[in-house]
Design a protein around this motif. Structure first.
Motif, PDB file in Angstrom:
ATOM      1  N   LEU A 128      54.078  36.882 -79.171  1.00 43.91           N
ATOM      2  CA  LEU A 128      54.439  38.333 -79.378  1.00 43.91           C
ATOM      3  C   LEU A 128      55.380  38.701 -80.600  1.00 43.91           C
ATOM      4  N   ILE A 129      55.423  39.701 -80.969  1.00 43.18           N
ATOM      5  CA  ILE A 129      56.252  40.373 -81.980  1.00 43.18           C
ATOM      6  C   ILE A 129      57.235  41.434 -81.694  1.00 43.18           C
ATOM      7  N   VAL A 130      57.901  41.505 -82.281  1.00 40.13           N
ATOM      8  CA  VAL A 130      59.228  42.636 -81.598  1.00 40.13           C
ATOM      9  C   VAL A 130      60.214  42.860 -82.747  1.00 40.13           C
ATOM     10  N   ASN A 131      60.231  44.458 -82.855  1.00 41.77           N
ATOM     11  CA  ASN A 131      61.461  44.585 -83.778  1.00 41.77           C
ATOM     12  C   ASN A 131      62.935  45.004 -82.818  1.00 41.77           C
ATOM     13  N   TYR A 132      64.040  44.240 -83.064  1.00 39.92           N
ATOM     14  CA  TYR A 132      64.514  44.005 -81.927  1.00 39.92           C
ATOM     15  C   TYR A 132      66.109  44.308 -82.812  1.00 39.92           C
ATOM     16  N   ILE A 154      57.804  44.421 -73.230  1.00 36.77           N
ATOM     17  CA  ILE A 154      58.673  44.002 -72.507  1.00 36.77           C
ATOM     18  C   ILE A 154      59.883  43.847 -71.090  1.00 36.77           C
ATOM     19  N   GLU A 211      59.618  36.832 -83.572  1.00 37.63           N
ATOM     20  CA  GLU A 211      58.403  36.048 -82.951  1.00 37.63           C
ATOM     21  C   GLU A 211      58.676  35.038 -81.356  1.00 37.63           C
ATOM     22  N   GLN A 237      59.111  47.139 -76.745  1.00 35.83           N
ATOM     23  CA  GLN A 237      58.005  46.885 -77.351  1.00 35.83           C
ATOM     24  C   GLN A 237      57.362  46.018 -78.386  1.00 35.83           C
ATOM     25  N   ALA A 238      56.514  45.084 -77.652  1.00 34.23           N
ATOM     26  CA  ALA A 238      55.645  44.023 -78.247  1.00 34.23           C
ATOM     27  C   ALA A 238      54.167  44.473 -79.095  1.00 34.23           C
ATOM     28  N   ASP A 239      53.751  43.351 -80.079  1.00 32.88           N
ATOM     29  CA  ASP A 239      52.800  43.184 -80.589  1.00 32.88           C
ATOM     30  C   ASP A 239      52.233  41.813 -80.144  1.00 32.88           C
TER      31      ASP A 239
END
Length: 576
Positions: free
Chosen positions: A52-56, A27, A106, A37-39
């Motif tokens: 989109l799953i994002v760790n932030y 992203i 999410e 970074q995303a899944d």
């Protein structure tokens, strides 16, 4: 426009095709140099909805959204050395972030069914999807510098070109390009002058996206452009599975019998090797971010301070986590631009030396930040008189390059960024020498801080152990000897400390063993003797690659240590 007659969301189908392979989702936002970074999950092929799953961990995720829209890249790595990365960018996707738990978002996304986007100026932009290829040649300076890239989208108004991130150094937004040539697999082409409208890092690593506007297009080329855009639209619809009148494979994307050079063009192989140590990813991320900082300060009116200190804190964290693993990971920067490689390796060694002396040094963060920045003025100097930092330079070009410190200071001042004293000392004085023969101010020993003197020694060793400007690298021993003999320039006490810390066989060096094996040094003992190596080549079988890690108890298999050698002499590199 083509008439379509099939059901389902075709853009979602393209997305499914990409995510069904190994891929990376990135992203991006024009407001920040830091990508996320995303899944992708829960893709609905009928409606085009997905998550989109994002760790932030931070609270400013809204900075990645604009008017309820989100943009991201998907990169699929090449399946073989003969292929290139497939990168597709999805722009202005309707999206809404939902915080699922601490540090996890999410993002609910909705993709339209429009495969072809309409630009603000009215032209229809055709995405080059699912293997569509056309080569772009960007003439930066007339008869001086040509950059090759890959077309990622095309319209009658312009195109987006994917180039190696390193090749973006001489480019800037609003720049006029004397010539932009686009060549298709069948040999058809278009050319005209161009202007750069936007530029950013592209994909996960190693690429830059350059948005180009075609200008002063003559009548014949205008007709050719309209035809090629129409053919590209036809091919894109065909590959996306759209059914309807006028949809079929376009002949311009069918290669000539004699394989065109376009198919051999590699739009920059990227990313770390699959078997690389985990810390390599962190080090290469710092390299990417540092280049993003450069793009940002060249083309926007603010200095990305947060990104610089993200790089700084990441490097310090890696040093404290496992210093030897970091020193080895730093050797994976050989393919990076020289100014990036040198800055990060010197900053890493500096952080390592400071942390070993005082893990809580109040000067650590600012000194490392300044070291990461201290070479950035070099790419800022690139021009028609200095078109490249890679080629052997003429004396006048070397003279121009001496102005890199002043150029960087001038730029950051113009952006309204005023570094701390510790950071500024390194940026300003890292190239000074004890006897006053350094630059830019010719300062002498009593005018230089102890940390600047330390950086100076690290820089000298790093410089002489890496080939540059046609001069082959020295072995660590020869580099130490040269610095020692020039004690009027460098602090001998710091050099002795450096040698005691890193030894004659530094981690990350390439060693030759008596049975003809070459191996990267991964660890050394307290006496500086290698205790673990990564064996990569047997000179008896020069074209065969080996991938074995050995500890000292198994060194009998490769013989006794002969010495340190240059990777370039044996065409050895950390495999990418």
């Amino acid at each position: 426009m083509l008439t379509k007659g099939s059901s389902g969301n075709h853009l979602a189908g393209v997305l499914r095709s990409l995510v069904s392979k190994e891929h990376t989702v990135t992203i991006f936002s024009k407001k920040t140099t830091r990508p996320l970074q995303a899944d992708i999950t829960n893709l609905d092929l009928e409606t085009g909805a997905f998550d989109l799953i994002v760790n932030y961990e931070k609270s400013d995720i809204d900075s990645y959204f604009h008017q309820g829209n989100l943009s991201f890249d998907i990169e699929v790595p090449p399946a073989s050395d003969e292929e290139t990365s497939e990168i597709y960018n999805f722009e202005k996707i309707k999206a809404k972030p939902l915080k699922k738990e601490s540090g996890v978002y999410e993002i609910k996304c909705q993709i339209t069914d429009e495969l072809f986007a309409r630009e603000a100026r009215g032209a229809v932009r055709i995405p080059f999807i699912l293997g569509m290829r056309a080569q772009a040649n960007l003439e930066v300076y007339t008869n001086e510098l040509l950059i090759k890239g890959r077309v990622r989208n095309l319209s009658t108004g312009g195109c987006m070109v994917d180039i190696a991130l390193e090749d973006s150094l001489p480019l800037y937004v609003t720049q006029r390009l004397p010539s932009v040539t686009i060549e298709f697999p069948n040999g058809d082409y278009f050319h005209s002058p161009g202007g750069i409208r936007h530029m950013r890092p592209f994909g996960n690593e190693g690429h830059a996206a350059v948005g180009i506007e075609f200008v002063d297009v003559n009548h014949d080329m205008e007709n050719a452009l309209y035809r090629l855009v129409s053919e590209s639209e036809r091919e894109s619809a065909y590959r996306a599975g759209i059914e309807g009148r006028g949809v079929s494979q376009s002949p311009v994307f069918i290669p000539r019998k004699k394989e065109s050079g376009i198919l051999k063009h590699d739009a920059h192989k990227s990313t770390e090797p699959a078997n690389a140590p985990p810390m390599v990813k962190g080090v290469r991320s710092i390299a990417r971010q540092l280049q993003a900082v450069l793009i940002f300060i060249k083309n926007w009116s603010t200095f990305p301070e947060e990104t610089l200190y993200d790089c700084t804190d990441s490097l310090i964290y890696l040093v404290k986590q496992d210093r030897k693993a970091l020193l080895y990971a730093l050797s994976y920067l050989q393919d990076q631009p020289e100014w990036v490689r040198h800055a990060i390796q010197v900053a890493g060694s500096l952080a390592d030396m400071i942390v070993l002396r005082d893990p809580y040094s109040p000067h650590l963060r600012e000194t490392v930040a300044g070291t990461l920045m201290h070479t950035m003025g070099k790419p800022l100097l690139m021009s028609e008189k200095l078109p490249s930092l890679k080629a052997n330079m003429t004396p006048p070009q070397k003279e121009i390059l001496l102005g890199h410190v002043d150029k960087l200071l001038e730029k950051i001042t113009a952006l309204g960024w005023y570094p701390s004293k510790g950071c500024l000392d390194i940026i300003r004085d890292a190239n000074e020498l004890l006897d006053g023969s350094g630059y830019p101010a010719g300062k002498t020993a009593d005018e230089l801080s102890s940390l600047v003197k330390r950086v100076s020694v690290i820089k000298a060793v790093n410089k002489y152990t890496h080939g540059r400007n046609g001069v082959p690298p020295r072995t660590p021993l020869d580099a130490y000897r040269w610095v020692h003999e020039n004690d009027a320039l460098f602090d001998r006490t710091i050099l002795i400390e450096y040698i005691q810390q890193y030894g004659l066989y530094p981690i990350g060096s390439l060693a030759k063993f008596s049975r003809g094996f070459l191996a990267w040094i991964m660890d050394i003992d307290n006496k500086g003797i290698p205790t673990q190596v990564h064996v990569v080549k047997n000179l008896t079988f020069i074209d065969t690659r080996i991938d074995i890690v050995l500890s000292s108890t198994d060194f009998m298999q490769i013989g006794r240590l002969v010495g340190i050698v240059s990777p370039n002499d044996y065409r050895v590199e950390h495999k990418h």
